[in-house]
Design an enzyme around this catalytic site. Sequence first.
Site, PDB file in Angstrom:
ATOM      1  N   ALA A   1       3.563   6.262  -1.903  1.00  0.00           N
ATOM      2  CA  ALA A   1       4.926   6.090  -2.404  1.00  0.00           C
ATOM      3  C   ALA A   1       5.657   7.414  -2.217  1.00  0.00           C
ATOM      4  O   ALA A   1       5.030   8.483  -2.171  1.00  0.00           O
ATOM      5  CB  ALA A   1       4.899   5.684  -3.873  1.00  0.00           C
TER       6      ALA A   1
ATOM      7  N   GLU B   1      -2.917   1.127  -0.847  1.00  0.00           N
ATOM      8  CA  GLU B   1      -2.772  -0.141  -1.585  1.00  0.00           C
ATOM      9  C   GLU B   1      -2.103  -1.207  -0.720  1.00  0.00           C
ATOM     10  O   GLU B   1      -2.454  -2.382  -0.783  1.00  0.00           O
ATOM     11  CB  GLU B   1      -1.969   0.110  -2.867  1.00  0.00           C
ATOM     12  CG  GLU B   1      -2.747   0.959  -3.861  1.00  0.00           C
ATOM     13  CD  GLU B   1      -1.897   1.428  -5.036  1.00  0.00           C
ATOM     14  OE1 GLU B   1      -0.816   2.002  -4.792  1.00  0.00           O
ATOM     15  OE2 GLU B   1      -2.318   1.221  -6.184  1.00  0.00           O
TER      16      GLU B   1
ATOM     17  N   GLU C   1      -3.540   9.665  -6.266  1.00  0.00           N
ATOM     18  CA  GLU C   1      -2.602   9.689  -7.392  1.00  0.00           C
ATOM     19  C   GLU C   1      -3.050  10.615  -8.519  1.00  0.00           C
ATOM     20  O   GLU C   1      -2.241  11.288  -9.156  1.00  0.00           O
ATOM     21  CB  GLU C   1      -2.404   8.267  -7.959  1.00  0.00           C
ATOM     22  CG  GLU C   1      -1.562   7.352  -7.088  1.00  0.00           C
ATOM     23  CD  GLU C   1      -2.368   6.575  -6.060  1.00  0.00           C
ATOM     24  OE1 GLU C   1      -3.520   6.982  -5.756  1.00  0.00           O
ATOM     25  OE2 GLU C   1      -1.859   5.563  -5.557  1.00  0.00           O
TER      26      GLU C   1
END
Length: 257
Positions: A65, A111, A131
């Site tokens: 992200a 993901e 993460e």
Amino acid sequence: MAYEFVLAETDGPIGIVTINRPAVLNALNPGTIAELTEALEAFDADDAIGCMILTGSERAFAAGADITQMVDAGPVEVLRDDNFSRWARLRALHKPLIAAVSGYALGGGCELALMCDLIVASESAQFGQPEVKLGIIPGAGGTQRWARVAGRTAAMEIVLTGDPVSAVEAQRLGIVNRVVPVGAHLDEARRLARTIASRPPLAVRLAKEAVNQAQETSLSAGLELERKLFYLLFASEDKREGMRAFLEKRPARFQGR
Ligand code: HXC
């Protein structure tokens, strides 16, 4: 249709979506997710398409992200935007989706690959959930899908260390279908997609649905669903055509009906 962050093209019966933000290693901002979802949904609705491929560049499938968009965000904004819920629409695609992965598939990028039905990886691919190094945890399925596919032991190491694994290791762990030399991942994914696209579309669709249910439900409920879908296909013209063609020793001509 023209997109800002992705490219969408067809190759015969294959729909190919390429994430295209090279300056940030294909980091996934909300616009990229929205566009790739839209492009894949359009291919999913197109009768001429039998299988789809999601890919990135040779250097990065997607490096996660977009951190610049998360750095100053608070929980209320994240909740209100609820950008990650849009990812769930990818789970509703009926046609098979192959991730063709080269280079980094990290965080949300990993993901995203795990949400696909099959993964073809180049030897340069790295899969990981970094993460934890940013003070967060995976938020689009990383803890769940790694645990379900690779098992709890491997999932713990992946999400607790944040360190990536190689394509070969990812294949050993069961998340990657095929590993090919650098530069060959897209051709290999196309080969696989062409094979799937040559199969009768209704059978392919229900086969995907049945396999996905194996991760959602009990064995007896899954077997029950499988049997019903099996019976359902006996109503299709493609079943008649497939079996007749076999007995008549000729290639089948499937219509998707
Ligand atoms: C924003 C990113 C980015 C990211 C890379 N870039 N990853 N920008 N978000 N996720 C940018 C860099 O800032 C840099 O911009 C350019 O891309 C090239 O990256 P470099 O770091 O210079 O390249 P390199 O040294 O080769 O290192 C590659 C890398 C590293 C190991 C992949 O970029 C990295 O660690 N990226 C972050 C990976 C990560 O933590 N992903 C998880 C994000 S959190 P400039 O302007 O300097 O050239 C997440 C949560 C998901 O995904 C939640 C649910 C969806």
